[in-house]
Motif scaffolding. Structure first.
Motif, short mmCIF file in Angstrom:
data_model
loop_
_atom_site.label_atom_id
_atom_site.label_comp_id
_atom_site.label_asym_id
_atom_site.label_seq_id
_atom_site.Cartn_x
_atom_site.Cartn_y
_atom_site.Cartn_z
N CYS A 1 5.53 -7.32 5.96
CA CYS A 1 4.83 -7.49 4.67
C CYS A 1 5.83 -7.48 3.53
O CYS A 1 6.94 -6.96 3.65
N ARG B 1 2.36 10.45 -0.53
CA ARG B 1 3.03 9.14 -0.48
C ARG B 1 4.50 9.35 -0.81
O ARG B 1 4.89 10.37 -1.41
N ASP C 1 -4.28 -2.40 -0.66
CA ASP C 1 -4.58 -1.23 0.18
C ASP C 1 -5.22 -0.10 -0.60
O ASP C 1 -6.12 0.59 -0.09
N GLY D 1 0.48 8.28 3.54
CA GLY D 1 0.39 6.85 3.28
C GLY D 1 1.69 6.33 2.72
O GLY D 1 2.61 7.10 2.41
N ASP D 2 1.79 5.01 2.54
CA ASP D 2 2.99 4.45 1.92
C ASP D 2 2.81 4.42 0.40
O ASP D 2 1.85 4.96 -0.14
N THR E 1 -3.63 -3.53 7.53
CA THR E 1 -3.03 -4.73 8.11
C THR E 1 -4.00 -5.88 7.94
O THR E 1 -5.21 -5.68 7.80
N SER F 1 8.29 9.27 6.49
CA SER F 1 8.34 8.04 7.28
C SER F 1 8.35 8.34 8.78
O SER F 1 7.75 7.61 9.58
N ARG G 1 4.71 8.93 9.47
CA ARG G 1 3.80 7.83 9.15
C ARG G 1 4.02 6.61 10.03
O ARG G 1 3.12 5.76 10.17
N TYR H 1 -0.51 3.82 -1.89
CA TYR H 1 -1.63 4.76 -2.01
C TYR H 1 -1.39 5.74 -3.15
O TYR H 1 -0.25 6.03 -3.52
N ASP I 1 -2.79 3.21 6.85
CA ASP I 1 -2.15 1.96 6.43
C ASP I 1 -3.17 0.85 6.58
O ASP I 1 -4.26 1.05 7.14
N GLU J 1 2.07 2.36 12.05
CA GLU J 1 2.67 1.04 12.23
C GLU J 1 2.79 0.69 13.71
O GLU J 1 2.52 -0.45 14.11
N GLN K 1 -8.20 -1.37 7.55
CA GLN K 1 -7.60 -0.09 7.20
C GLN K 1 -7.74 0.84 8.40
O GLN K 1 -8.84 1.01 8.94
#
Length: 395
Positions: free
Chosen positions: A366, A279, A229, A267-268, A181, A299, A302, A271, A179, A306, A207
């Protein structure tokens, strides 16, 4: 005349002898003064080491903004690792600050995020000294400690990560989660618009790839905040290594419902869908049950990245401030914080959940990311379908 010459020679000899004695006495006096000065410097250096530890303990025990970011044993370890690179020898103006003092001052600023002038006042030095020492220590952490603590897993460590991620919800072959930020900055003098992100402030992007234990196993920092990203991923060495298949050692595939599934990064939706990068499906009202199941399990795995970003910014609050550093000097600061995050986590230094406050949560929140439409090919879709079928078996 002979007698006069003899008397003159004797007088000259006595004068020379006296001069030699005087010079010798001066040299001995200077030697003793230098020796005493060295002893004073050694005592001063020892006092500075003790002062560094005392100030470290003071600022990490009593100050609510920096309480227990690092324990004493970890502090001593960091000091000894960095000592050859940051400790300065004495000069004509007297001894310089010890390695303990330098590390303590740097950790205090990293953990509190207070300005340089206040840091300098706390540690009894000039603002310019605090600034110079701070950047020197951060650069030393990046160059000396980062290669030891931010390492992509191989061999048994890679297999352990796969097993730990699978225990989180049955998702197979996961090695890490990725991810990005944002790290806030003051608008730079040049090309400021490049650093203005979609959250409407100036930043650079960090990253991070995190393992099952919440440790950073790869970091890439410094791209302007306006870069999304997916673009940061494609530019990074990590993204290139993932695409070329040179990342995983060993690159062992597992048979999942008749499909050979390689090691994976999660990834979210920002990606691309690659053979080695999964993803989630886009959030749609008519999403199928299997797709929702896949998204939920992805999730579950992943979320570790976070949480890692939250702990990183909660412990090292300099990352929550609008950093006044020049952009090229900010990368070592961010990388130093990531390295210290791994050192603390590996050494079991407690993290207090109260540190993840509203300021941290606001930094992590975000806007919805633009859904990436890139799919590497039919093999990536086959791998995802095989994983969906496997996850549907798990209650």
């Amino acid at each position: 005349m002979v007698n006069d010459d003899t008397e003159l020679d004797e007088s000259t000899a006595l004068l020379l002898f006296a001069l030699v004695e005087f010079v010798s006495s001066c040299m001995e006096s200077q030697r003793m003064m230098r020796q005493q000065r060295r002893l004073r410097y050694l005592r001063y250096a020892e006092e500075q080491r003790e002062l560094g530890e005392i100030m470290f303990l003071l600022h990490t025990s009593l100050d609510v903004t920096t309480v227990r970011r690092l324990n004493k044993e970890t502090f001593k370890y960091v000091v000894e690792e960095l000592r050859p690179y940051i400790e300065k020898s004495s000069n004509n103006n007297g001894p310089t600050f010890s390695a303990e003092w330098r590390v303590a001052m740097t950790l205090y600023r990293l953990s509190s995020g207070i300005p340089f002038n206040q840091t300098a006042n706390q540690f009894g030095c000039a603002k310019s000294t605090a600034c110079t020492v701070y950047h020197e220590v951060c650069e030393a952490i990046e160059s000396v400690l980062m290669p030891k603590f931010i390492v992509f897993p191989t061999g048994q460590e890679l297999q352990k990560n796969i097993e730990k991620f699978k225990m989180k919800g049955g998702f197979p072959q996961v090695v890490g989660a990725i991810d990005g930020t944002h790290i806030a900055i003051i608008a730079p003098r040049e090309q400021a618009q490049d650093y203005y992100n979609r959250k409407e402030y100036y930043s650079i992007v960090l990253q991070g790839v995190v393992d099952a234990n919440g440790l950073f196993i790869d970091t890439f920092c410094g791209m302007p905040g306006s870069v999304n990203d997916a673009r940061v991923f494609s530019i990074s060495n990590f993204g290139e290594s993932l695409k070329t298949g040179n990342l995983f050692q060993p690159n062992i595939e597992e048979d999942v419902n008749g499909v050979q599934v390689p090691p994976l990064i999660l990834g979210d939706g920002a990606y691309p869908l690659l053979n080695n990068l999964m993803r989630p499906f886009p959030n749609r009202l008519n999403k199928q049950r299997e797709q929702s199941r896949f998204n939920y399990k992805l999730s579950q795995c992943r979320v570790v990245v976070e949480h890692a970003f939250g702990r990183l910014k909660g412990r090292w609050r300099i990352l929550l401030k609008r950093n006044e550093h020049e952009t090229q000097k900010l990368r070592p600061v961010v990388q130093a914080c990531c390295t210290l995050h791994n050192i603390c986590t590996s050494n079991g230094v407690p993290y207090q959940h109260a540190w993840t406050d509203d300021e941290v949560n606001a930094s992590l929140s975000c806007q919805p990311a633009r859904v990436n439409q890139i799919v590497e090919g039919p093999r990536a879709e086959q791998i995802r379908s095989a994983i969906i079928a496997e996850l549907m078996k798990v209650d």
